[in-house]
Design a protein around this motif. Structure first.
Motif, short mmCIF file in Angstrom:
data_model
loop_
_atom_site.label_atom_id
_atom_site.label_comp_id
_atom_site.label_asym_id
_atom_site.label_seq_id
_atom_site.Cartn_x
_atom_site.Cartn_y
_atom_site.Cartn_z
N SER A 15 2.51 86.49 56.19
CA SER A 15 3.49 85.86 55.46
C SER A 15 2.98 85.82 54.08
O SER A 15 3.50 85.82 53.03
N ASN A 41 6.15 79.15 63.11
CA ASN A 41 5.62 78.75 61.99
C ASN A 41 6.65 78.27 60.77
O ASN A 41 7.75 78.69 60.72
N ASP A 146 9.54 88.92 57.81
CA ASP A 146 8.12 88.08 58.67
C ASP A 146 8.49 88.17 59.84
O ASP A 146 9.35 87.64 60.15
MG LIG Z 1 3.38 83.78 59.12
#
Ligand SMILES: [Mg+2]
Ligand SMILES: Nc1ncnc2c1ncn2[C@@H]1O[C@H](COP(=O)(O)OP(=O)(O)OP(=O)(O)O)[C@@H](O)[C@H]1O
Length: 258
Positions: A15, A41, A146
């Protein structure tokens, strides 16, 4: 320009790399869409500084029951061909209900696990794959995906809709071992592959460079450990290229030249 997936083991800096690349691309005056396909996340939109959009893509499509219904119907027939979640769309045509724009930077989430016992994350994988197969980018636009930790996205075939794969490697033996696996999986999928070394100091950089070069895997960039970046991330602030030494632009140039 490229649609690319950023992968690697848990906490390696996927990230972070996406955030720094997106900022640099934005500064170059090019459009960049960040696709958050990590179903767990929550912090990426804060790191990037766009904030989340009103809806995840899953919610935009009607929610899990609707998507599951379409999936089941498609599976009863020739499912890949019958599953139509998206029409082909350029970045400009994407609904602002599920993409939050801040200048040239757009941010979207595929979907998050919201409830205990809601079921597996497979529908998110199907949505991500279908979306990436249908989003059209021109030569001055980027899509950065991501991913969740590990190699699940290869199993789900999400990689099919991107042009290349970058793996982030933190100073750990597990990351080195995983790089070989991801290199093979990328080759199998027919996608160019390179790694970015992250959170290194001089000593760990040199050890990693030796270990990765031995495997004939291209290193396309290096991000040193940054105390400032670790602190600002912990405080929930957006990240900035000024927090690191070195030039993230080299990674972008390297990808562009492929
Ligand atoms: Mg991440
Ligand atoms: N170069 C760096 N210097 C200092 N801290 C870093 C660096 N890269 C990442 N970090 C820190 O390491 C932690 C993990 O980074 P990040 O969230 O980018 O990893 P990730 O691979 O996306 O994790 P996950 O697998 O959970 O999605 C964060 O606290 C981040 O601020």
């Amino acid at each position: 320009m490229p649609k690319m997936i950023i992968c690697g083991r848990g906490g390696c800096g996927k990230s972070t790399l996406i955030t720094l690349m997106a900022q640099k691309i934005d500064e170059q005056g090019k459009k960049v869409l960040i696709v958050d396909s990590d179903e767990s996340n929550l912090g990426l939109s804060t790191m990037v500084g766009t904030g989340p959009a009103e809806k995840t893509l899953m919610d935009y499509l009607g929610g899990r029951p609707v998507v599951m219904g379409k999936l089941m119907a498609a599976m009863r027939t020739n499912w890949e061909e019958k599953l139509e979640l998206f029409q082909e769309s350029s970045l400009n045509e994407l609904s602002s209900e599920f993409v939050s724009w801040n200048g040239n930077k757009g941010f979207m989430q595929i979907g998050k696990i919201e409830h205990s016992h809601e079921g597996c994350a497979c529908p998110m994988g199907v949505i991500a794959k279908d979306f990436l197969n249908h989003v059209i980018v021109d030569k001055n636009e980027w899509v950065l995906v991501d991913t969740e930790a590990g190699v699940e996205h290869f199993g789900r075939g999400i990689v099919e809709g991107v042009d290349s794969v970058i793996m982030v490697i933190d100073p750990s033996n597990d990351a080195v071992l995983l790089s070989e696996k991801v290199s093979e999986l990328s080759k199998e999928a027919g996608k160019p592959f390179g790694v970015v070394l992250n959170r290194v100091d001089d000593e760990t950089r040199s050890i990693l460079e030796d270990a990765i070069s031995e495997k004939n895997i291209p290193i396309i960039g290096v991000i040193p450990y940054s105390k400032t970046m670790a602190r600002e991330n912990l405080k929930g602030n957006r990240l900035d290229n000024n927090m690191i030494e070195g030039d993230i632009g080299e990674i972008i140039t390297s990808v562009e030249s492929k």
